[in-house]
Design a protein around this motif. Structure first.
Motif, PDB file in Angstrom:
ATOM      1  N   PRO A  11       0.833  -1.210   0.000  1.00  0.00           N
ATOM      2  CA  PRO A  11       0.000   0.000   0.000  1.00  0.00           C
ATOM      3  C   PRO A  11       0.868   1.260   0.000  1.00  0.00           C
ATOM      4  N   GLU A  12       0.522   2.179  -0.886  1.00  0.00           N
ATOM      5  CA  GLU A  12       1.200   3.459  -1.078  1.00  0.00           C
ATOM      6  C   GLU A  12       2.624   3.328  -1.616  1.00  0.00           C
ATOM      7  N   ASP A  63      -6.346   1.858  -2.073  1.00  0.00           N
ATOM      8  CA  ASP A  63      -7.515   1.185  -1.506  1.00  0.00           C
ATOM      9  C   ASP A  63      -7.089   0.241  -0.392  1.00  0.00           C
ATOM     10  N   GLY A  64      -7.914   0.146   0.619  1.00  0.00           N
ATOM     11  CA  GLY A  64      -7.645  -0.734   1.746  1.00  0.00           C
ATOM     12  C   GLY A  64      -8.331  -2.079   1.624  1.00  0.00           C
ATOM     13  N   ASP A  96      -3.777   0.523  -6.051  1.00  0.00           N
ATOM     14  CA  ASP A  96      -3.137   1.817  -5.841  1.00  0.00           C
ATOM     15  C   ASP A  96      -3.045   2.482  -7.201  1.00  0.00           C
ATOM     16  N   ALA A  97      -3.245   3.787  -7.227  1.00  0.00           N
ATOM     17  CA  ALA A  97      -3.172   4.541  -8.472  1.00  0.00           C
ATOM     18  C   ALA A  97      -2.445   5.851  -8.211  1.00  0.00           C
ATOM     19  N   ILE A  98      -1.786   6.355  -9.262  1.00  0.00           N
ATOM     20  CA  ILE A  98      -1.048   7.604  -9.120  1.00  0.00           C
ATOM     21  C   ILE A  98      -0.976   8.337 -10.457  1.00  0.00           C
ATOM     22  N   VAL A  99      -1.008   9.655 -10.362  1.00  0.00           N
ATOM     23  CA  VAL A  99      -0.722  10.536 -11.494  1.00  0.00           C
ATOM     24  C   VAL A  99       0.391  11.456 -11.009  1.00  0.00           C
TER      25      VAL A  99
END
Length: 97
Positions: free
Chosen positions: A56-57, A76-77, A85-88
């Motif tokens: 996570p993260e 998300d947990g 997990d998503a990132i921009v």
């Protein structure tokens, strides 16, 4: 596979995790370019291979260590049946103050 440095303005990667590609993705993006990624994290409860699950993260922590700007992120947990997990992120540009 050979990816030239500073070739792309946008790199997207969805539901594919190979951490060995991260350095190439980092260098292939032009300054000011966007990186968009999403994949499953280790809160996933089925028998999906753990090597292909993010901590996570993990995206956030890794990309922040590069000195990049995080535009948006989500982790998300365990309440989600298939958590991701998503990132921009934006690669810094010497022309942006």
């Amino acid at each position: 596979m050979c990816i030239r440095d500073r070739t792309y303005d946008l790199i997207i990667c969805f539901f594919f995790l190979d951490r060995a590609l991260w350095p190439a993705m980092r260098s292939a993006l032009r300054p000011g370019g966007l990186l968009i990624m999403e994949t499953f994290n280790s809160h996933r409860r089925d028998s999906f291979p753990s090597d292909f699950l993010l901590k996570p993260e993990e995206f956030y922590t890794e990309i922040r260590s590069w000195g990049w700007d995080i535009v948006a992120s989500r982790s998300d947990g365990p309440a989600f049946p298939r958590p991701t997990d998503a990132i921009v992120a934006v690669k810094p540009s010497p022309f942006v103050a």
